[in-house]
Design an enzyme around this catalytic site. Structure first.
Site, PDB file in Angstrom:
ATOM      1  N   TYR A 110       0.834  -1.200   0.000  1.00 51.65           N
ATOM      2  CA  TYR A 110       0.000   0.000   0.000  1.00 51.65           C
ATOM      3  C   TYR A 110       0.870   1.253   0.000  1.00 51.65           C
ATOM      4  O   TYR A 110       0.549   2.240  -0.678  1.00 51.65           O
ATOM      5  CB  TYR A 110      -0.962   0.003   1.198  1.00 51.65           C
ATOM      6  CG  TYR A 110      -2.056  -1.033   1.063  1.00 51.65           C
ATOM      7  CD1 TYR A 110      -3.051  -0.909   0.107  1.00 51.65           C
ATOM      8  CD2 TYR A 110      -2.083  -2.141   1.892  1.00 51.65           C
ATOM      9  CE1 TYR A 110      -4.044  -1.862  -0.038  1.00 51.65           C
ATOM     10  CE2 TYR A 110      -3.083  -3.103   1.767  1.00 51.65           C
ATOM     11  CZ  TYR A 110      -4.061  -2.958   0.800  1.00 51.65           C
ATOM     12  OH  TYR A 110      -5.040  -3.907   0.665  1.00 51.65           O
ATOM     13  N   ASN A 133     -12.772  -0.268  -5.481  1.00 50.95           N
ATOM     14  CA  ASN A 133     -12.689  -0.655  -6.886  1.00 50.95           C
ATOM     15  C   ASN A 133     -13.833  -1.603  -7.239  1.00 50.95           C
ATOM     16  O   ASN A 133     -13.958  -2.675  -6.660  1.00 50.95           O
ATOM     17  CB  ASN A 133     -11.335  -1.339  -7.140  1.00 50.95           C
ATOM     18  CG  ASN A 133     -11.220  -1.898  -8.523  1.00 50.95           C
ATOM     19  OD1 ASN A 133     -11.797  -1.395  -9.466  1.00 50.95           O
ATOM     20  ND2 ASN A 133     -10.450  -2.972  -8.640  1.00 50.95           N
ATOM     21  N   CYS A 141      -6.566  -4.406  -8.290  1.00 48.95           N
ATOM     22  CA  CYS A 141      -6.327  -4.060  -6.883  1.00 48.95           C
ATOM     23  C   CYS A 141      -5.744  -5.242  -6.112  1.00 48.95           C
ATOM     24  O   CYS A 141      -5.141  -5.046  -5.056  1.00 48.95           O
ATOM     25  CB  CYS A 141      -7.596  -3.546  -6.229  1.00 48.95           C
ATOM     26  SG  CYS A 141      -8.975  -4.703  -6.273  1.00 48.95           S
ATOM     27  N   HIS A 142      -5.890  -6.437  -6.642  1.00 50.13           N
ATOM     28  CA  HIS A 142      -5.308  -7.609  -5.985  1.00 50.13           C
ATOM     29  C   HIS A 142      -3.777  -7.558  -5.980  1.00 50.13           C
ATOM     30  O   HIS A 142      -3.145  -8.290  -5.232  1.00 50.13           O
ATOM     31  CB  HIS A 142      -5.798  -8.908  -6.658  1.00 50.13           C
ATOM     32  CG  HIS A 142      -5.374  -9.032  -8.091  1.00 50.13           C
ATOM     33  ND1 HIS A 142      -6.103  -8.484  -9.133  1.00 50.13           N
ATOM     34  CD2 HIS A 142      -4.287  -9.619  -8.656  1.00 50.13           C
ATOM     35  CE1 HIS A 142      -5.493  -8.752 -10.273  1.00 50.13           C
ATOM     36  NE2 HIS A 142      -4.384  -9.448 -10.005  1.00 50.13           N
ATOM     37  N   GLU A 168      -0.387 -14.985 -11.367  1.00 44.80           N
ATOM     38  CA  GLU A 168       0.322 -13.951 -12.111  1.00 44.80           C
ATOM     39  C   GLU A 168       1.832 -14.060 -11.931  1.00 44.80           C
ATOM     40  O   GLU A 168       2.586 -13.831 -12.877  1.00 44.80           O
ATOM     41  CB  GLU A 168      -0.195 -12.564 -11.717  1.00 44.80           C
ATOM     42  CG  GLU A 168      -1.614 -12.335 -12.224  1.00 44.80           C
ATOM     43  CD  GLU A 168      -2.160 -10.963 -11.930  1.00 44.80           C
ATOM     44  OE1 GLU A 168      -3.189 -10.613 -12.542  1.00 44.80           O
ATOM     45  OE2 GLU A 168      -1.586 -10.223 -11.091  1.00 44.80           O
TER      46      GLU A 168
END
Length: 176
Positions: A110, A133, A141-142, A168
């Site tokens: 963050y 979001n 946002c993940h 990812e």
């Protein structure tokens, strides 16, 4: 308000994924909301009231779901160009655009995300941008973690967030 929208759901490894779209200015679809649910009523309340459709129609398939399936199959960049429409104040709208610059496989904390937004002291505001979001996956946002490196929160549950991050990391291009 948006007069009408369409929605459809597709199976993904972490669970059903539903997307709500409206026609864009070029005739293509624009995502208003998306997330890991089979129930569109979970998505509509997170759409800004100025954009919230007065009527939604379930359809069997939407072209954007091909992008979701490509992402699930390992093309983690497939989501990058999907048009999204969200509305809020200037910081949140800018932060949502900045979220799209966080590379797959290289999550920010963050604090790093706040700095990426040009406001390094605005850590809570950055976390709020993630929490508010409406277009999960397409506005990734993940890809933002707690400052201690922990998962932090995620509207669709931390198991989904963990799957996305691992997926990812496995499939992202190696940075040069």
């Amino acid at each position: 308000m948006t007069p009408s929208a369409r929605f459809a759901t597709v199976a993904t490894p972490p669970g059903p994924f539903t997307v709500v779209v409206t026609p864009g200015p070029d005739g293509g679809d624009v995502v208003l909301a998306a997330g890991w649910t089979g129930d569109v009523s979970d998505l509509l309340p997170v759409v800004h009231r100025a954009l919230r459709p007065t009527w939604v129609e379930r359809v069997e398939h939407l072209p954007v779901l091909d992008v979701v399936e490509a992402h699930a199959a390992g093309d983690v960049g497939a989501i990058d160009a999907v048009p999204v429409r969200q509305r809020s104040g200037p910081f949140l709208e800018d932060a949502w655009e900045v979220l799209r610059t966080v590379p797959a496989g290289q999550p920010d904390t963050y604090a790093e995300f706040a700095a990426r937004c040009g406001r390094p002291a605005a850590i809570r505001a950055a976390a709020n941008a993630c929490a508010r979001n409406a277009a999960a996956l397409f506005i990734p946002c993940h890809r933002v973690l707690g400052s201690d490196g922990g998962l932090g929160g995620f509207r669709w549950g931390t198991p989904v967030k963990r799957w996305l991050l691992d997926h990812e990391a496995e499939h992202a291009p190696v940075p040069a």
